[in-house]
Design a protein around this motif. Structure first.
Motif, mmCIF file in Angstrom:
data_model
loop_
_atom_site.group_PDB
_atom_site.id
_atom_site.type_symbol
_atom_site.label_atom_id
_atom_site.label_comp_id
_atom_site.label_asym_id
_atom_site.label_seq_id
_atom_site.Cartn_x
_atom_site.Cartn_y
_atom_site.Cartn_z
ATOM 1 N N SER A 164 0.812 -1.223 0.000
ATOM 2 C CA SER A 164 0.000 0.000 0.000
ATOM 3 C C SER A 164 0.841 1.267 0.000
ATOM 4 C CB SER A 164 -0.926 -0.002 1.223
ATOM 5 O OG SER A 164 -0.179 -0.104 2.425
ATOM 6 N N ASN A 182 -9.247 -2.123 -3.932
ATOM 7 C CA ASN A 182 -9.958 -1.122 -3.139
ATOM 8 C C ASN A 182 -8.966 -0.314 -2.314
ATOM 9 O OD1 ASN A 182 -13.042 -1.267 -3.375
ATOM 10 N ND2 ASN A 182 -12.475 -3.437 -3.226
ATOM 11 N N THR A 183 -9.398 0.821 -1.788
ATOM 12 C CA THR A 183 -8.516 1.697 -1.013
ATOM 13 C C THR A 183 -7.814 0.913 0.087
ATOM 14 O OG1 THR A 183 -9.951 3.588 -1.463
ATOM 15 C CG2 THR A 183 -8.407 3.788 0.372
ATOM 16 N N ASP A 197 -5.838 5.078 4.563
ATOM 17 C CA ASP A 197 -6.701 6.263 4.651
ATOM 18 C C ASP A 197 -6.068 7.530 4.091
ATOM 19 O OD1 ASP A 197 -8.757 4.848 5.867
ATOM 20 O OD2 ASP A 197 -7.927 5.153 7.883
ATOM 21 N N LYS A 213 -6.545 7.786 -0.998
ATOM 22 C CA LYS A 213 -7.771 7.008 -1.218
ATOM 23 C C LYS A 213 -7.767 6.298 -2.569
ATOM 24 C CE LYS A 213 -9.991 8.651 2.499
ATOM 25 N NZ LYS A 213 -10.480 7.798 3.595
ATOM 26 N N SER A 214 -6.950 6.780 -3.492
ATOM 27 C CA SER A 214 -6.957 6.262 -4.861
ATOM 28 C C SER A 214 -5.877 5.210 -5.106
ATOM 29 C CB SER A 214 -6.790 7.421 -5.855
ATOM 30 O OG SER A 214 -7.863 8.317 -5.755
ATOM 31 N N TYR A 215 -5.469 4.529 -4.040
ATOM 32 C CA TYR A 215 -4.427 3.508 -4.173
ATOM 33 C C TYR A 215 -4.812 2.249 -3.426
ATOM 34 C CZ TYR A 215 0.353 2.182 -5.464
ATOM 35 O OH TYR A 215 1.447 1.593 -6.051
ATOM 36 N N LYS A 247 -12.540 8.011 -6.461
ATOM 37 C CA LYS A 247 -12.447 8.216 -5.017
ATOM 38 C C LYS A 247 -12.516 9.709 -4.696
ATOM 39 C CE LYS A 247 -11.941 3.821 -4.713
ATOM 40 N NZ LYS A 247 -13.084 2.971 -4.300
ATOM 41 N N TYR A 256 -6.875 12.013 -4.161
ATOM 42 C CA TYR A 256 -5.744 11.210 -4.625
ATOM 43 C C TYR A 256 -4.439 11.939 -4.350
ATOM 44 C CZ TYR A 256 -5.663 14.389 -8.650
ATOM 45 O OH TYR A 256 -5.610 15.510 -9.441
#
Length: 366
Positions: A155, A273-274, A277, A280-282, A291, A294
């Motif tokens: 992430s 999916n996100t 926090d 949000k676009s990753y 989202k 980003y």
């Protein structure tokens, strides 16, 4: 005689009606649009196609799209609808059988490979990275290093200094290059070195060289070609454009190739999916559209709004340097692939080209 002519006329009328119905049925069959998802055969160059006309797309805008792609240094461009080729074009001396570097679009291949190791219980993404990299893989204290899990690498939230603008340190995987910036999970930063060690994690967890594990568990099972190759200081994946399209098709079908599950549903859902926090676009090395905000690859600025406003909100994207693009749009059963040289900006991932290209694509699909 009069009765005979009447009978003959009636017969001709019935036959004409029957032929007309048969012709109408044939026309309908020829113009029908298949809605089932198609998977090209492994080991074959055969790939079913469907025309833009059958989809009622705007033919008048196709040349404008092609001209735009060519002037923006594109090499290959493919659009799939339900797995069937609608558009396949090559530009600027490129061809169907030539390979091209995916650059960071290949990060998504690593994400899926980690997922396969996870689903086979060879590792857990919640494990500490040091379980597979050893106690001295970074220059952090043991306390801070033990906060970093495999999920943090997936992430981009390791908290390690990302050394923006210092290319050699940004890609470096030596312990001295992995320095503390923030606690894991509290900061998002696009960090090449922190990503690269995921390959070592997979190798050490499986006992199989990462590349070979990827080839046997993913590449060969969906009929991709290509390989991982050392390019100066980076190991990059390269393949032909159709292999990029095969990869997009697997993701469109939620990790299942035909009837064979490659990536299981639980990991697939988390991957696209996100993942934290902050950006949000990753997801897990995937970029996500639609989202609320980003972040880019070289800044800590959080921008409100969708990553690619002109693209459908549910678009998932593998994005690489010099505008390598694999877009997947589940709601429209679409996969769009673009490879080539940089369109203009020399970005590592998202660029203004994404939004401009989708404006052209939308004009065709309208």
């Amino acid at each position: 005689m009069k009765n005979y002519l009447l009978f003959l006329s009636l017969c001709i009328s019935i036959l004409s009606s029957s032929c007309s119905k048969d012709t109408d049925t044939t026309d309908k069959e020829e113009n029908s649009v298949p809605t089932d998802i198609y998977f090209p055969e492994i080991g074959s160059d055969t790939w079913e196609s469907i025309t833009p006309e059958q989809l009622n797309w705007n033919d008048d805008k196709l040349e404008d799209l092609y001209e735009y792609l060519e002037t923006k240094n594109s090499k290959g461009f493919i659009v799939l609808k339900n797995g069937r080729i609608v558009i396949e074009k090559y530009f600027n001396g490129h061809s169907q059988n030539e390979n091209w570097n995916w650059y960071s679009a290949g990060k998504t291949l690593v994400s899926a490979t980690v997922g396969v190791a996870h689903q086979e219980s060879l590792l857990s993404i919640d494990d500490k990275s040091s379980d597979y990299l050893g106690d001295n893989w970074s220059s952090l204290t043991t306390e801070k290093q033990d906060l970093i899990t495999i999920k943090n690498h997936l992430s981009m939230s390791t908290g390690l200094q990302d050394h923006v603008g210092e290319t050699l340190k940004w890609i470096c995987t030596s312990p001295s290059c992995f320095e503390y910036q923030a606690d894991a999970g509290t900061r998002w930063a696009y960090h090449q070195g922190a990503f690269t060690v995921l390959k070592d994690i997979v190798t050490n967890a499986t006992g199989i060289n990462f590349e070979d594990f990827f080839y046997t568990t993913i590449r060969d099972k969906i009929g991709m070609n290509g390989s991982w190759n050392q390019q100066t200081l980076l190991t990059l994946y390269s393949s032909d454009t159709r292999s990029m399209a095969r990869w997009g098709l697997l993701i469109e079908n939620e990790g299942v190739w035909d009837t064979k599950t490659i990536i299981n549903k639980n990991y697939y859902d988390a991957m696209i999916n996100t993942s934290q926090d902050i950006n949000k676009s990753y997801g897990y090395l995937w970029w996500l559209n639609g989202k609320e905000s980003y972040m880019g690859t070289t800044t800590q600025l959080v921008t409100s709004g969708s990553l690619v406003p002109n693209a459908p909100n549910d678009m998932i994207a593998a994005l690489g340097a010099n505008d390598q693009k694999i877009y997947i749009v589940p709601s429209k059963d679409l996969v769009v692939v673009r490879c080539g040289d940089s369109a203009e900006e020399m970005q590592l991932g998202p660029s203004s080209f994404d939004n401009e290209l989708w404006e052209k694509i939308n004009a065709v699909m309208e």
